[in-house]
Design an enzyme around this catalytic site. Structure first.
Site, PDB file in Angstrom:
ATOM      1  N   ASP A   1     -10.495  -3.019   1.140  1.00  0.00           N
ATOM      2  CA  ASP A   1     -11.619  -2.231   1.654  1.00  0.00           C
ATOM      3  C   ASP A   1     -12.919  -3.002   1.412  1.00  0.00           C
ATOM      4  O   ASP A   1     -13.162  -3.503   0.310  1.00  0.00           O
ATOM      5  CB  ASP A   1     -11.640  -0.895   0.908  1.00  0.00           C
ATOM      6  CG  ASP A   1     -12.842  -0.054   1.277  1.00  0.00           C
ATOM      7  OD1 ASP A   1     -12.709   0.782   2.182  1.00  0.00           O
ATOM      8  OD2 ASP A   1     -13.919  -0.246   0.677  1.00  0.00           O
TER       9      ASP A   1
ATOM     10  N   THR B   1       0.818  -1.221   0.000  1.00  0.00           N
ATOM     11  CA  THR B   1       0.000   0.000   0.000  1.00  0.00           C
ATOM     12  C   THR B   1       0.850   1.269   0.000  1.00  0.00           C
ATOM     13  O   THR B   1       1.852   1.340   0.702  1.00  0.00           O
ATOM     14  CB  THR B   1      -0.913   0.004   1.237  1.00  0.00           C
ATOM     15  OG1 THR B   1      -1.845  -1.072   1.099  1.00  0.00           O
ATOM     16  CG2 THR B   1      -1.665   1.311   1.389  1.00  0.00           C
TER      17      THR B   1
ATOM     18  N   GLY C   1     -22.396   0.755  31.516  1.00  0.00           N
ATOM     19  CA  GLY C   1     -21.128   1.356  31.900  1.00  0.00           C
ATOM     20  C   GLY C   1     -20.038   0.303  32.057  1.00  0.00           C
ATOM     21  O   GLY C   1     -18.873   0.532  31.700  1.00  0.00           O
TER      22      GLY C   1
ATOM     23  N   GLU D   1      -6.553  -5.382   4.130  1.00  0.00           N
ATOM     24  CA  GLU D   1      -6.676  -6.591   3.295  1.00  0.00           C
ATOM     25  C   GLU D   1      -7.846  -6.453   2.320  1.00  0.00           C
ATOM     26  O   GLU D   1      -8.547  -7.419   2.044  1.00  0.00           O
ATOM     27  CB  GLU D   1      -6.868  -7.836   4.161  1.00  0.00           C
ATOM     28  CG  GLU D   1      -5.679  -8.159   5.045  1.00  0.00           C
ATOM     29  CD  GLU D   1      -4.513  -8.735   4.258  1.00  0.00           C
ATOM     30  OE1 GLU D   1      -4.757  -9.443   3.277  1.00  0.00           O
ATOM     31  OE2 GLU D   1      -3.357  -8.440   4.625  1.00  0.00           O
TER      32      GLU D   1
ATOM     33  N   GLY E   1       2.876  -2.682   9.041  1.00  0.00           N
ATOM     34  CA  GLY E   1       3.380  -3.224  10.291  1.00  0.00           C
ATOM     35  C   GLY E   1       4.852  -3.570  10.127  1.00  0.00           C
ATOM     36  O   GLY E   1       5.293  -3.949   9.035  1.00  0.00           O
TER      37      GLY E   1
END
Lengths: 669, 669
Positions: free
Chosen positions: A419, A132, A394, A417, A171
Site C-alpha cells: 500500500d 495476502t 468526451g 505490492e 492472480g
C-alpha cells in the site's frame, strides 16, 4: 531538439530489451479486446501468456542453469513495456514469473529450481502467490495460515484456521493456478518460527481442486479483469517436508529448525526483501502508462481546436491555451523525472540481484528507494491518466482512445505490492532512523547541543529573518527572484532542506517516545503520522529531482539540454509551488518571491509549449503501441476538412449571411 | 448526535421524493449486474427504463396538461437518487426525460408538448439529444449541422456537411432512439439565425434507420456502459416546418424568421439556459455517489484492523490512525458542504423553472451557481471515490464493494453537461463582469481613485504589515491563533477576501485589454486564464462554505450543532490549508498562524473521529442502497472470529511458542 537521441537516453541501460518487448506489445494478438466479458478476457490473457512463454520472452530473470537469462535488470525493463499490450497481460505475467516463479527462485534452493522452474517458465505450471489474506495485507507478519510440521509423516500440514485467514486477491487462484507459493507461520516442535513460503499444489492438470483446497472467485474488479484473482483456503492439506522453500530457514527430518539468519525479524524482512522486484517494476510500468497517456493527449491537444481565435475563421488549438499547458506540461516534467529516477532504481536493483553489488546496505537502500518511488509513480499515473482523459473531453472517455481503460487497470497499482501510504511510512521511519544515527555515540551534552542547534536554526528560519533579507534584496526586482528560483542550487537547497527540517522536527517531537508507556508512545507517533508521510513524499520528490538533474549531465546536444533544463526547472518549481505554504511559513521563501513562483511556472509552460510534441515523441511510442484513434492524425484531418468546407462555401458566394454578425454591426453604428 | 434529524435536514425540501426514489433504487431489478457485457447491460438498462416509465416515476417535471407533475425541483431530487441503482440507468433516464424530453418541453410549444411528450414520458418514443458534434463540444454556437428552410415544400433540410459535424456521444443514438432533438444552424431566406433545435425522427418502430440518417456506435466507454452512446449524421433529411422547436424562434410558411428575443446572442444563451437542469442534477448525483463511497469506507475503516496496537493481542482499527482520519474526514466535511450548497441550488432552480421566481436575473444567477457548483462536486466525487477505494485496499478494488465501478461511471460527469474548466471560466467571466459593474457610471477620475484604493489595499496586505501585526500579537500564543482560525468571521473573511482580491487583480491586469488589437487582447486574457479559473474555484468554495454555515442555523439539537460546527470548521480550515501559500504571500495570514493551520486540522479530525460513523449514517443509505460486502459488518465478524480463535488457542495451552518473542526477551537480558 534531438528527439531520437533523447529517446535512447530515456530507454536507458536495457534499451534493447525494451525495444524487443515493445515489438511484442505491438502484436495484435497480444492486445486487449475491450468488448470481451471478463470471463473471455481471462481466457484470452492465458493464451497470450502461452505466446510469451513459447518465445521465452519472460525467462530473463531465471537462473541460467535452468534455461533462464540471469539478467534481472533486463527482465524488469522488458516486463514494464508489456503494460501497453494490456495491463492484465502484464500483471498475469507478473504473477506467474515475477511472483510465483520469483518466490521459488529467491526463497527456494537448487533442488526446487530444478524441479519446478522449467515448468514455471514454460507455463506448464501456472501458479499463484499466496501471501495476502483477507484480514492481513500490509501486515504480512501477522497472517493466520499455519504450516505445522508432522515428524511422523515428514509432511507439512497447511491450514486456514478462520475465515479471515483465507488467501485473497491472488492472480491465478480463481481458475488457472495448479500450485501456489503459500506464506504461512512455520510451526515445528511447538515453536512458531514466523512466516515462511511453501510450495503447495492446488489443482490437478484438469483444473480440479485438490482435496482440502478451496477456492473462490473475486469476480469483476475495477480493472485488470483479464486476471483471474481469487481466494484460497487450506483444510489440513499435507505436502512433503521438502516443499518448504528453504533458503532462509529449514526443518530437518526430525523437525529441528535451522536458519542462516539468527534474528527472526531480520530473517522475515530478508525473505520479503527478495520480492522487491514487484515494486521496482510497477514504478516503471506506471511511468510508461503515464507516458502513453501524455503522448495521446498532447497529439490531440495539438490538433484539436475550440472557440474562435484572434485570427478570423480560425479556432484556437487547445495547447495554445494557458490552462491546457498548465494541465499537461508539469505532468510531462514529472514523468521525465520519474523515468530518470526509475533508471537509477533499476540499476540498483540489477546490481543487487545480479550479485554484482549485493551487500546488506545496498539491499536496504534498494528497498527504501523502491518504497519511495513506487507510491509516487503509481499515484502520478492515476492523476496523469485522469487529466489526459479530461483533456480529451468526451473522446477521452471512449475505450477506442485507450486512456480510461488504462486508468481502470492501473488503479490497483496504488495498493498492491505494498500500500502506497504504508510504503511511504516505511521510508519515513528509515529517514528517522538515519537521522537518529547522527547522534549515535554522542553523550547527553553533545546530543543536547546538536538538537539545540537544529531547533535554533528552525526558529531562525521561522522568525522570518531570512525572509526579510530576501524581501529587501528583491523589492521591485522580480528578475532577481526568478534568477534565484531558476538556479538549480536554490531548487536543491529548498527541496532537500524541506526533507531535513521535517524529519528533524518529527524526530524532535518523538525524542522522548522511547521513555513513554507503550500506549502513549503509539499515540505520540500517531499524532505525527501525517507529517511523517509528507516528509517521505518530500524525500521521494528530492530523489526524482536529483535523478533528473543528473540525467541533464548526459545530454550532449545543446538545444536539447536547454529544453530539458527548462523541463527540470518546471518539475522543481512545480514541487515548490505545491509546497509553497511550508516554504513561506518556515521563512525559506519570502512572500515577494513566493508570489512569483506561480507566475514563473506560467512562463515556463509557455516557453516549453513549442517543444511539447518533441517531448512526448521522445517516449518512442508509435501507433501500434498507443492505438488511440484520436492520436492518429484523425482530428487534424477533420479540422482540415471542415475549414476547407467553409472556405469553399465562402468563396462560392452562397454562404448564408449571419444574423449575429449583422446585429453586432448594427449595434456598433 | 441526533442522526435521524440531521438525516432529514440533509434530505432537504424534497425529502419525500428522495425517499421514494431511494426505494426504487433499492429494487434488485433496477440494480446493475456487473458481470454483463456492455451489449447486455444496454438491454437491461432499457428494460429498467420501462419499469420506471410504467410507474410514472419520471414524469414530475413535465407539464400537468400532458400528465406531468409540474414540479421541477422534486423531479431533480428524485433523479439524483437513482445514481445508487446504476449510474447508467440514471444517465439513460437523464437522456430520455432530462435532455430529450426537457428540450421538447422548454424549447417547444404546446403543439409539440401534446404531440410528443406523452410518448416521451411512456418511453414509447425514446430519443437522443443531438447537440454535441465531434469537433464542437463546448463551443455549441459553432456547430456545423445545418437546417435549411425549403419554402417550396415547407420543410427543413437537416444536413451534416462534413465529418466533424457528426453528432457524437449521444445516449440513445447507437441503438434505441427513434427520434432526436437536433441542434443545427437555422438558415432561411439566405440568413443564418444561429443554433436552434429540431425534432427529427431517426428510426422506425422496428429500429431501422430512416433514409438519410446514419449512425455509429461509440462502443465501450470508460464507464456508463449501459448507455448506448453513438453518433448521428444527416444527409439532407427532410422534416416538416413545424418540427422546429419554436419557443424562441420561428419561421413562417413563407420562410420569414421571427423571435421574441431580438439579440441573437442573448437568444442563443436563453435557449441553452433552459437546459441548466443537467448541471443541477449532476451536482446532486455526484454528491450522492460520494456520500455512498464514504459510508462504505467509514464502515469498513471502523471495523478493519491492521498492525498491532498498544493493547496486547489487539490490532489497531484503521480509523484510529491519524492518516486514515486525515484521508476521510475532510472529504466528509466537503460532502456536507456540497449537500447544503446543492439544496440552495435546487431551490433556486425550482423557483425559476416553476415560474415562481422566474426573472432574467434569477435565471442568470442560477446558471452561474450551477456552473460554479457542478465542477466542484463532480471532481470531488472522483477524488472521494478514489480515496475510498484506496482506503479499502484490495477489497476496495472488487466490484462487489461498489466503489470502483461507481468511479468509472462518474468519471465523465467532469466533462459532460459542460466541461468543468469551461464552466469555471464562465463563472470567472461573470465575476469579472460584476466587478466591472462597480465602476459603471463613474467618471475617469472616480474610477482611477477606486482602482488606486484597491491596489493600495493589495500592497498593504502584500507588504506584510498586517502579518507582522499578527506575529506580534500571537508570538508564543498558539491558543489565540487557533481561536482566530476557528472564528467563522475569520474563515469567511479569508475565503471571501481571496475571491475579491484575485478578481480585482485579474481585472487590473486586463483593464486595458479592450483598447488592444484583438490578438493581443486574447493573448493577455490567456496569460491570466489559470488565475481566473482559480478565482472561480475560490468563489465556488466560498458559496459552499456559506451554505454550510447557513445550514448550521437550522440545527436545533445542541450536541449535533457542536459536531457540525467542527465539521464546518474542518471544511473551512481544509480550504485555507489548501490555499495557504496564497494567504501567506499576500500577508493575510502570518507565518506563525500559517504553521498552525495543519496542526489544527489534525486536532479537528481527531475530535471528529468518534462521530464519524454518525456523520455517514446521517446520509441515510442502508444496505439495499450501498450493496457493498465490506460495509455489511462482514469485516467485524471476521475480526471477531479470528480474535476468538487466538483466545481459545492461548487458553488451551497448546499455542506454539514464538521464536520472535523469545529472541526479543533473550536480547533484552
Amino acid at each position: 531538439m534531438e528527439v531520437a537521441e533523447l529517446g535512447e537516453q530515456l530507454l536507458g541501460a536495457w534499451g534493447e530489451y525494451r525495444k524487443r518487448s515493445r515489438k511484442n506489445a505491438s502484436r495484435p494478438e497480444l492486445h486487449r479486446d475491450d468488448t470481451l466479458p471478463y470471463t473471455e478476457h481471462r481466457e484470452r490473457i492465458l493464451e497470450q501468456l502461452h505466446l510469451l512463454a513459447e518465445e521465452g520472452a519472460t525467462n530473463l530473470a531465471f537462473p541460467k542453469r535452468v534455461g533462464g537469462g540471469d539478467n534481472p535488470g533486463a527482465n524488469i525493463a522488458a516486463f514494464e513495456e508489456l503494460v501497453l499490450a494490456d495491463p492484465s497481460l502484464q500483471i498475469k505475467a507478473g504473477v506467474q514469473w515475477g511472483l510465483f516463479g520469483s518466490a521459488i527462485t529467491q526463497l527456494g534452493t537448487e533442488e526446487h529450481h530444478d524441479k519446478w522452474l522449467p515448468d514455471v517458465m514454460s507455463l506448464k505450471l501456472p501458479g499463484a502467490f499466496a501471501m495476502t489474506e483477507q484480514t492481513h495485507g500490509s501486515d504480512v507478519a501477522s497472517i493466520g495460515t499455519t504450516a505445522t510440521y508432522d515428524g511422523d509423516t515428514q509432511e507439512w500440514v497447511i491450514n486456514t484456521p478462520f475465515r479471515g485467514a483465507w488467501k485473497d486477491y491472488l492472480g491465478n487462484a480463481a481458475l488457472h493456478g495448479k500450485a501456489a507459493v503459500v506464506f504461512a507461520q512455520l510451526i515445528t516442535q511447538g515453536m512458531n518460527h514466523g512466516v515462511h513460503a511453501f510450495f503447495v499444489p492446488i489443482r490437478t492438470d484438469d483444473g480440479e481442486l485438490l482435496p482440502g483446497v478451496q477456492s473462490e472467485d473475486d469476480g469483476v474488479k475495477g480493472g485488470l479483469n483479464g486476471v483471474d484473482n481469487g481466494r484460497l483456503a487450506f483444510d489440513y492439506v499435507r505436502i512433503p517436508r521438502t516443499n518448504l522453500l528453504n533458503r532462509y530457514g529449514d526443518v530437518a527430518e526430525d523437525g529441528a529448525y535451522s536458519s542462516p539468519i539468527e534474528n527472526p525479524a531480520r530473517r522475515f524482512f530478508t525473505m520479503l526483501g527478495t520480492l522487491v522486484q514487484g515494486r521496482v517494476s510497477l514504478d516503471g510500468a506506471s511511468t510508461n502508462a503515464a507516458k502513453a497517456a501524455l503522448a495521446i493527449a498532447v497529439r490531440y491537444g495539438n490538433e484539436r481546436r475550440q472557440f474562435n481565435s484572434a485570427t478570423p475563421g480560425e479556432e484556437t488549438v487547445l495547447l495554445d491555451y494557458q490552462l491546457h499547458q498548465r494541465r499537461l506540461l508539469p505532468h510531462i516534467a514529472t514523468v521525465y523525472a520519474q523515468s530518470f529516477a526509475h533508471e537509477t532504481l533499476l540499476k540498483q536493483f540489477h546490481g543487487v540481484f545480479s550479485g554484482e553489488l549485493d551487500t546488506p546496505e545496498n539491499r536496504e537502500d534498494l528497498e527504501t528507494l523502491a518504497a519511495a518511488l513506487k507510491p509516487m509513480s503509481t499515484w502520478k499515473a492515476l492523476d496523469v491518466l485522469q487529466e489526459c482523459r479530461e483533456a480529451c473531453g468526451g473522446a477521452g472517455f471512449l475505450a477506442e482512445n485507450r486512456i480510461p481503460l488504462l486508468r481502470h487497470d492501473l488503479d490497483v497499482y496504488a495498493t498492491f505490492e505494498g500500500d502506497n501510504h504504508i510504503l511511504l511510512q516505511l521510508v519515513g521511519k528509515r529517514l528517522l532512523a538515519d537521522y537518529a544515527k547522527q547522534f549515535k555515540g554522542l553523550d547527553q551534552r553533545q546530543m543536547a547541543g546538536k538538537i539545540a542547534g537544529q531547533v535554533a536554526s528552525r526558529i531562525y528560519s521561522g522568525s522570518g529573518l531570512r525572509r526579510v533579507g530576501q524581501t529587501i534584496i528583491d523589492f521591485g526586482q522580480p528578475a532577481r527572484s526568478v534568477g534565484w528560483l531558476r538556479n538549480p542550487a536554490t531548487q536543491h537547497e529548498l527541496l532537500s532542506g524541506r526533507v531535513e527540517t521535517m524529519i528533524a522536527d518529527i524526530a524532535g517531537a518523538l525524542r522522548n517516545a522511547s521513555k513513554l508507556p507503550k500506549a502513549e508512545a503509539a499515540a505520540l507517533f500517531n499524532e505525527h503520522q501525517h507529517e511523517l508521510i509528507e516528509a517521505a513524499r518530500a524525500h521521494a520528490e528530492l530523489l526524482q529531482w536529483e535523478a533528473f538533474s543528473d540525467a541533464l549531465e548526459d545530454i550532449r546536444d545543446i538545444p536539447t539540454k536547454r529544453v530539458l533544463t527548462w523541463l527540470r526547472d518546471l518539475f522543481g518549481l512545480s514541487l515548490i509551488e505545491q509546497h509553497l505554504a511550508w516554504y513561506l511559513y518556515t521563512g525559506r521563501i519570502s512572500p515577494q518571491r513566493g508570489a512569483l513562483v506561480g507566475k514563473y511556472v506560467n512562463r515556463l509552460v509557455a516557453r516549453l509549449r513549442t517543444h511539447v510534441q518533441d517531448l512526448v515523441d521522445a517516449f518512442g511510442y508509435d501507433d501500434p503501441l498507443l492505438r488511440a484513434k484520436i492520436a492518429t492524425g484523425a482530428e487534424a484531418e477533420r479540422q482540415a476538412e471542415s475549414r476547407e468546407y467553409y472556405r469553399v462555401l465562402r468563396e462560392s458566394g452562397e454562404a448564408p449571411r449571419s444574423e449575429h454578425e449583422e446585429f453586432k454591426k448594427r449595434r456598433k453604428r
